[in-house]
Design a protein around this motif. Structure first.
Motif, PDB file in Angstrom:
ATOM      1  N   CYS A 517       0.828  -1.208   0.000  1.00 57.09           N
ATOM      2  CA  CYS A 517       0.000   0.000   0.000  1.00 57.09           C
ATOM      3  C   CYS A 517       0.864   1.261   0.000  1.00 57.09           C
ATOM      4  N   THR A 518       1.914   1.272   0.822  1.00 53.04           N
ATOM      5  CA  THR A 518       2.799   2.436   0.833  1.00 53.04           C
ATOM      6  C   THR A 518       3.528   2.570  -0.493  1.00 53.04           C
ATOM      7  N   MET A 519       3.962   1.419  -1.059  1.00 55.89           N
ATOM      8  CA  MET A 519       4.613   1.438  -2.362  1.00 55.89           C
ATOM      9  C   MET A 519       3.666   1.961  -3.430  1.00 55.89           C
ATOM     10  N   ALA A 520       2.372   1.601  -3.360  1.00 60.92           N
ATOM     11  CA  ALA A 520       1.395   2.071  -4.344  1.00 60.92           C
ATOM     12  C   ALA A 520       1.239   3.583  -4.272  1.00 60.92           C
ATOM     13  N   LEU A 521       1.178   4.137  -3.051  1.00 58.92           N
ATOM     14  CA  LEU A 521       1.105   5.591  -2.906  1.00 58.92           C
ATOM     15  C   LEU A 521       2.348   6.264  -3.484  1.00 58.92           C
ATOM     16  N   ASP A 522       3.495   5.670  -3.208  1.00 51.55           N
ATOM     17  CA  ASP A 522       4.757   6.218  -3.713  1.00 51.55           C
ATOM     18  C   ASP A 522       4.793   6.177  -5.234  1.00 51.55           C
ATOM     19  N   VAL A 523       4.361   5.037  -5.819  1.00 52.27           N
ATOM     20  CA  VAL A 523       4.358   4.888  -7.278  1.00 52.27           C
ATOM     21  C   VAL A 523       3.415   5.904  -7.906  1.00 52.27           C
ATOM     22  N   LEU A 524       2.251   6.102  -7.317  1.00 53.38           N
ATOM     23  CA  LEU A 524       1.274   7.022  -7.885  1.00 53.38           C
ATOM     24  C   LEU A 524       1.823   8.452  -7.884  1.00 53.38           C
ATOM     25  N   GLN A 525       2.565   8.781  -6.831  1.00 53.07           N
ATOM     26  CA  GLN A 525       3.181  10.104  -6.813  1.00 53.07           C
ATOM     27  C   GLN A 525       4.219  10.242  -7.917  1.00 53.07           C
TER      28      GLN A 525
END
Length: 673
Positions: A517-525
């Motif tokens: 989930c944290t990686m997904a937020l980072d990727v989206l940014q």
């Protein structure tokens, strides 16, 4: 691109369910071979990938070379081993000899200091007794005070002339340094005639310091492990003690002549000291024949006989407990000093010298033996090497060939390892190297991530192949860089689709959901800030789907093996992505529940999307992941939807802003606030 990928995962999932999680049967279904055949083919694949193919001719040459080395190496190794042993033993002996020589040098400095303290001790007693003697004149007292002042100056000079206080400082207290010892001595000197008026009290102070130095010397004596020197070392120890006792005897006799009488206690002490001196000299003589002979020679020399006779003559007065006056005190002090300088101290120096000579002789002998041994060993070594070279002439070319092939093999193996580590997880590569086959695994809980670029087909139609390649390279590089910061593994990429898992192949407990989930937020940014190289005015819009659940995993394929995940979890994660929205993260209820149970402290912001009809799954409750505490941005669902609804994607978006700054305006059209 999400549709075909999801269908493939669905087939995989159905296969696992039919075969009751036997992943190996899924790959063998197409070939129709037995499990044993699969293992054989997998083993052959592993050997091919890892460069393990054998060369019979090269093997034979290697065996021949090893036999040749087996013949020549043992004698050379034996020579080298013996040489090392001799060098080690010689080094040990030389170290012992050097330590003993260093001790003798330090011992001589200590003896000089002890002698000075003994002389000062004796003259101080003479001064104390002369102060109490009524018959002493002021001239006589002044002469005694002048002699004492001179002796004190000599003692002080010797204290500060010692270049290195060395191990004496380990005694501590007043002996910590030259300065601390001198301060203690100066304090006692100041008390003489003030608070110290008794010869016994004075002797007690000086004898305490002298005994400390002598005991320190004894510890150094007995620190030597060389038995050859024990006799002379013991004789040296006896002479040092005898020298100190003669000094006490001088102090007591000086006190007697200054006071013109002996108290019973002083007479008893004098008698004990005199007897102890005789016993110590006898022990020194019996400890070593050279010392005994030298002591006898100095005692029988004219100077020695005169010193002994003068001292014995005055001892008669002491035994009779009568004296002629204060002048006899100085005569006694001088006579005993001459005796010490003529008989005791020369014998001590002789013993020191003999030990130094023997240690130097032993060291020179060891060095000579070492040189001869090294010369012999060098000759043997040269002969052995010559024989080895003679036997190895025919194999020289073979050795070069072996090195060349081994170097090439190492290079190819390194390339193969790099390729394998890019294609498969490192843990799987290690298992493949060891066993030649990788057994399927099941994981009770992992979190799977799927992503897809919305409108990628339209973008591809408007771009050249090279432009698409460059775009995907930019996209994958950004995502791979972000992925490296988390406990995740990239399973595969197909076109613009990207699949990641956490919790497999390396289990990580319960952190897989928060990592994804944290990686997904980072990727989206990262994607929100990524520009299309050939269309800088346009932006990429990514859909992300996440689901948590059990999976099966294994290596599939022979010519191009891949590490794949199977099961309904993979299919559900793909559906989460395909039913999501651009620039949003679509969570399944399973992932949300896992975050709440195991990572509630991280305070993820999750908004319910509601129940959705999911293809192949039916009605499911899903959620939007909007952000988490202390994360640099927050997903603005309204802004994302507004942009997507009001524009046909892939037209000019300059009217809209893509920013990661916080914005509390509800009418803003940023992706992130």
């Amino acid at each position: 691109m999400a549709g075909p990928l999801s269908e493939t995962q669905s087939v995989h999932s159905q296969t696992i369910m039919v075969t009751n999680n036997r992943v190996g049967s899924a790959t063998s279904r197409q070939s129709g071979r037995s499990g044993r055949s699969n293992r054989s083919r997998a083993s052959s694949l592993a050997k091919s990938l890892l460069g393990m193919a054998s060369d019979d001719q090269l093997h034979a040459r290697l065996v021949a070379g090893l036999k040749l080395l087996g013949i020549t190496i043992p004698p050379v190794a034996a020579v080298v081993f013996l040489s090392v042993l001799m060098v080690v033993q010689l080094q040990k002996d030389l170290s012992e000899t050097s330590s003993l020589q260093a001790f003798l040098s330090e011992s001589q400095r200590i003896q000089e200091l002890v002698g000075a303290l003994q002389r000062e001790r004796g003259m101080t007693c003479v001064l104390l007794e002369s102060s109490r003697a009524t018959s002493a004149t002021s001239v006589e007292r002044s002469e005694i005070a002048g002699n004492l002042s001179q002796l004190r100056g000599e003692t002080t000079e010797i204290i500060f002339s010692i270049p290195d206080w060395g191990q004496i400082s380990s005694i501590g207290g007043a002996f910590e340094s030259q300065r601390t010892f001198f301060q203690s001595l100066a304090e006692h000197r100041a008390k003489v005639g003030v608070s110290v008026n008794d010869c016994f009290e004075n002797i007690k102070y000086y004898s305490s310091s002298i005994d400390t130095f002598i005991k320190y010397s004894e510890q150094m004596f007995y620190g030597s492990s060389s038995g050859k020197y024990w006799g002379k070392l013991e004789a040296l120890r006896m002479m040092i003690h005898a020298n100190d006792l003669v000094g006490i005897k001088r102090a007591l006799g000086g006190s007697f002549f200054a006071a013109t009488f002996f108290t019973p206690e002083m007479n008893q002490h004098y008698t004990e000291v005199s007897g102890a001196v005789i016993r110590l000299l006898d022990l020194a003589s019996s400890s070593d024949a050279d010392v005994a002979q030298y002591l006898l020679s100095v005692a029988q020399s004219p100077e020695g006989q005169m010193a002994i006779s003068s001292m014995e003559a005055m001892e008669i007065e002491i035994r009779n407990n009568r004296t002629t006056g204060l002048n006899s005190s100085l005569n006694w002090f001088n006579n005993v000093t001459v005796y010490m300088n003529t008989v005791i101290q020369p014998t001590t120096r002789f013993t020191d010298g003999k030990i130094s000579e023997e240690t130097k002789s032993k060291r020179d002998s060891k060095i000579q033996t070492f040189i001869i041994t090294i010369a012999i060993m060098s000759i043997v070594l040269v002969l052995s090497v010559t024989v080895t070279i003679w036997f190895g002439v025919d194999s020289h070319r073979l050795n070069n060939k072996i090195k060349e092939k081994a170097s090439e093999l190492a290079v190819e193996k390194s390339k193969t390892d790099q390729l394998l580590n890019q294609v498969l997880p490192r843990s799987i590569v290690r298992e493949l190297k060891v066993k030649g086959v990788v057994a399927p695994q099941t994981f009770s809980a992992v979190t799977v991530f799927f992503s897809d670029i919305k409108g990628f087909t339209q973008l591809s139609a408007k771009s050249s192949p090279m432009q698409i390649i460059n775009l995907l390279n930019e996209l994958y590089s950004a995502m791979d860089t972000t992925l490296d910061r988390y406990s995740c593994y990239k399973v595969e990429t197909i076109g613009d689709a990207y699949m990641v898992v956490s919790g497999a192949p390396k289990p990580n407990g319960t952190v897989h959901s928060t990592e994804i989930c944290t990686m997904a937020l980072d990727v989206l940014q990262e994607i929100g800030n990524l520009k299309i190289p050939h269309m800088p005015e346009e932006r990429l819009m990514m859909r992300i789907g996440i689901h948590t659940g059990p999976v099966a995993a294994g290596v599939v394929g022979l010519k191009m093996p891949r590490y794949c995940l199977f099961g309904d979890t993979v299919n559900t994660a793909s559906r989460m992505e395909s039913t999501g929205e651009p620039m949003c993260i679509h969570l399944s209820d399973s992932t949300k529940h896992h975050l709440e149970v195991h990572h509630s402290h991280e305070n993820y912001t999750v908004e319910p999307r509601g129940e959705r009809l999911i293809k192949g799954k039916g009605v499911m409750m899903t959620h939007w992941l909007l952000g988490k505490d202390n994360f640099p941005f927050y997903i603005n669902l309204e802004a994302s939807r507004l942009i997507y609804e009001q524009t046909h994607y892939w037209r000019d978006l300059n009217d809209y802003t893509f920013s990661s700054a916080n914005d509390n305006d509800p009418d803003a059209t940023d992706f992130f606030t």
